[in-house]
Design a protein around this motif. Structure first.
Motif, short mmCIF file in Angstrom:
data_model
loop_
_atom_site.label_atom_id
_atom_site.label_comp_id
_atom_site.label_asym_id
_atom_site.label_seq_id
_atom_site.Cartn_x
_atom_site.Cartn_y
_atom_site.Cartn_z
N UNK A 1 115.02 6.29 132.07
CA UNK A 1 115.01 5.01 132.79
C UNK A 1 115.10 3.85 131.79
N UNK A 4 113.56 -2.54 131.88
CA UNK A 4 113.97 -3.82 132.47
C UNK A 4 112.71 -4.66 132.63
N UNK A 6 110.29 -7.83 133.97
CA UNK A 6 110.08 -8.55 135.23
C UNK A 6 111.03 -9.73 135.32
N UNK A 9 114.42 -8.66 136.52
CA UNK A 9 114.44 -8.35 137.95
C UNK A 9 114.47 -9.64 138.75
N UNK A 10 113.60 -10.55 138.35
CA UNK A 10 113.54 -11.82 139.08
C UNK A 10 114.87 -12.54 138.99
N UNK A 12 117.81 -11.28 138.60
CA UNK A 12 118.78 -10.58 139.43
C UNK A 12 118.57 -10.93 140.90
N UNK A 13 117.30 -10.85 141.31
CA UNK A 13 117.01 -11.09 142.72
C UNK A 13 117.21 -12.56 143.08
N UNK A 15 119.68 -14.32 142.07
CA UNK A 15 121.05 -14.73 141.83
C UNK A 15 121.76 -15.16 143.12
N UNK A 16 121.21 -14.77 144.27
CA UNK A 16 121.87 -15.18 145.51
C UNK A 16 121.37 -16.55 145.96
N UNK A 210 109.65 -14.55 150.69
CA UNK A 210 108.39 -14.84 149.97
C UNK A 210 108.03 -13.66 149.07
N UNK A 211 108.23 -12.43 149.57
CA UNK A 211 107.84 -11.24 148.81
C UNK A 211 108.83 -10.93 147.70
N UNK A 212 110.12 -11.18 147.94
CA UNK A 212 111.10 -10.74 146.95
C UNK A 212 111.46 -11.83 145.94
N UNK A 213 111.16 -13.09 146.24
CA UNK A 213 111.48 -14.17 145.30
C UNK A 213 110.27 -15.08 145.16
N UNK A 214 109.12 -14.51 144.81
CA UNK A 214 107.88 -15.31 144.82
C UNK A 214 107.93 -16.51 143.87
#
Lengths: 231, 385
Positions: A1, A4, A6, A9-10, A12-13, A15-16, A210-214
């Protein structure tokens, strides 16, 4: 694995683009200074009623803004089509959806949701004897719950506006509606009977966002809070 | 009589009842592949498969614990044979708990079980129209340590990753934390649930500031969360502090095992947790509405001493499929009818995805193209189309 962090990840998430949903109408003017000091001010065309576009940019990078009817703000937020928005607590009560958080009271758009009836009806009526009432309202869910809590079955006639006309024309004897000063009620021969709730506009957030882009959402919540309390 | 033509046209057009649908070939095979993949991950992690029935006596399915939470949302049918009411399962956790406490009672704890199956609900959830839902899950019966909760959450995350969901967030909460802090009325409960700062201030009394700090936890920078939790634990009743401590420990364990998953802590989150106590978690993927799965600690039975502390997770296939990329263009091999059934079977055994030609196909190549095949078998040789 692969390793990566945190932050990756943030990033990436994040980016939209996010979408801010705002209600059409008079509330817009009142919340504009709050949006401005929170760094979320929409581009000029947004406030121009002749601009036929529905989606606009804001000064915040990666945040677009849409203007929709106030009830539709709740729908867009609930289904995650918009991530943040502004909705009246009346709409939130009526919608009562588990996917919507309402973290900040914006302190604007203050009014009250009340039961009103014609003056004659109010004089003759004894609320203790009710088992069934017929009510014209934009808020059938809130109305049913409110009356059910005191053991009264409410038959709601859903209207989208001009509720005040209904009693005078014999559609029903009562309405549940928002009042600000009470002058519209008075002008139509109605009186306030009971208050259901105090209403004001809230900054709302979709649960999954709220959960995915705190970080991002939390940042805006904090800025909005500062803007409200500072201003 | 007026509805007769209507009925006829409905049945000829294949109208289904609300919330029920047919899966078309591509989706059906993607769903089957996702279920197989998730179950094989659970099995490889030590969760043994069990398969409960579709329908049970109402009193065994809905009596207590996780089953009772869905009693109002379950279809009932009368069993003409026994004369008793039966309920169609609306969730499988209660069934797994029943199996563990009866037929697998003698097995050592913690008992790790996995399952998949369809459930039927009277009302759909507010986000999705489906009333028949496909669940895949894992349960650990007789689990009472934070390490167990973390192990199960990690199993679910790993299974989702291996099924192809790459971007995952897990959100940890303690659904009963509010009750451990104070005796909350409905107004405060609603305010906390909506994260409504003003109403929390109005109804929270002396605890309002503490509650607001807990609500703001997801906004806290990652490197300050531990310090914040330690500080807050000092201000809370003992039970509440230990719940918060468990959340922080669970977050640490998950982060250690799953560095590419974002872990958030939203301590007062209780939405969607009907029967959980202790820690609860929900798994999200950005851009997908609602959660892909949820789980946490519960008690198999609340009202008798036979109840066991357990932890479990349920994954929702309808949402997982939305988070998966569409299947890559797959190859398939057209076998002309003349080649014979023996060749068809032989090629299948070699691992080819085959399409068998029809006997009256005048132009095999044209039929292969019409079927969307990538290759055709000519004189025993595989040739691209």
């Amino acid at each position: 694995m692969t390793e990566v962090s945190m932050d990756d990840i943030q990033a990436l998430q994040s980016s939209e683009n996010m979408v801010l949903a705002l209600p059409k109408g008079r509330i817009l003017k009142a919340i504009r200074p709050i949006l401005k000091s929170a760094g979320l001010e929409p581009e000029e065309g947004f406030f121009d009623e002749n601009d036929r576009r529905l989606r606009f940019t804001t000064e915040a990078e990666g945040v677009d803004v849409i203007r929709v009817r106030s009830f539709d703000v709740a729908t867009f937020i609930a289904f995650g089509a918009a991530h943040m928005g502004v909705a009246g607590s009346d709409v939130l009560m009526e919608f009562d959806h588990p996917e919507i958080y309402a973290p900040v009271d914006l302190g604007v758009g203050a009014c009250r949701m009340v039961v009103a009836s014609s003056i004659e009806a109010a004089e003759q009526d004894d609320p203790r004897s009710w088992s069934h009432v017929r009510v014209a309202t934009k808020y059938p869910n809130v109305t049913k719950q409110y009356f059910a809590a005191r053991g009264v079955q409410a038959e709601c006639i859903k209207l989208n506006g001009a509720m005040e006309l209904a009693p005078g024309l014999g559609l029903c004897r009562r309405i549940v509606d928002l009042v600000e000063t009470g002058s519209t009620l008075k002008a139509n021969g109605l009186v306030e009977v009971e208050e259901i709730a105090q209403v004001s506009s809230r900054f709302v957030v979709n649960r999954a966002a709220w959960k995915t882009r705190p970080d991002q959402i939390g940042g805006f919540v904090e800025k909005i809070r500062d803007a409200v309390h500072g201003g | 009589m007026a509805d007769q033509p209507d009925q006829k046209s409905r049945s000829s057009a294949g109208l289904l009842p609300a919330g029920l649908s047919d899966l078309m070939p591509e989706d059906a095979s993607r769903e089957a592949a996702a279920i197989a993949s998730i179950l094989s991950s659970f099995t490889a992690l030590g969760y043994q498969r069990v398969k409960p029935p579709l329908v049970e006596f109402e009193e065994t399915l809905l009596a207590d614990g996780p089953g009772a939470a869905l009693a109002g949302n379950s279809f009932r049918v009368m069993d003409p044979q026994s004369g008793q009411m039966m309920a169609i399962r609306a969730d499988m956790t209660a069934q797994i708990a029943r199996i563990a406490s009866t037929r697998l009672k003698h097995q050592p704890r913690p008992l790790r079980l996995a399952y998949s199956g369809d459930v039927l609900r009277v009302q759909p959830d507010p986000l999705n129209p489906e009333r028949q839902l496909t669940q895949v899950g894992a349960e650990m019966i007789g689990a009472h340590e934070t390490g167990h909760d973390a192990e199960l959450a990690v199993a679910a995350l790993a299974a989702l990753q291996d099924a192809g969901v790459t971007r995952l967030t897990i959100d940890l909460g303690a659904p009963r934390l509010l009750d451990a802090i104070l005796d909350a009325g409905d107004d405060l409960r609603q305010a906390v649930s909506a994260k409504d700062q003003m109403l929390v201030k109005r109804y929270g009394g002396d605890d309002a500031a503490l509650l607001q700090e807990l609500l703001d936890m997801p906004m806290t920078a990652a490197d300050q969360i531990d310090a914040k939790i330690t500080a807050l634990m000092g201000k809370m009743p003992k039970d509440a502090a230990s719940m918060l401590g468990e959340l922080s420990e669970m977050a640490r364990l998950i982060r250690g095992a799953m560095p590419d998953v974002m872990v958030t802590i939203d301590p007062l989150e209780s939405r969607g947790f009907d029967y959980h106590h202790g820690v609860g978690f929900a798994i999200f993927s950005p851009g997908i509405r609602g959660e892909l799965g949820r789980g946490g600690r519960y008690r198999t039975r609340l009202e008798d001493a036979m109840g066991e502390d357990s932890t479990g997770v349920t994954l929702y296939l309808e949402r997982i499929l939305r988070a998966l990329k569409p299947a890559e263009g797959q190859t398939s091999l057209y076998i002309p009818h003349d080649a014979g059934l023996d060749v068809l079977v032989a090629m299948m055994r070699q691992g080819e995805a085959c399409r068998f030609g029809s006997a009256d196909a005048k132009d095999p190549k044209a039929e292969a193209q019409a079927l969307g095949c990538s290759h055709i078998l000519i004189d025993g040789q595989k040739a691209p189309i």
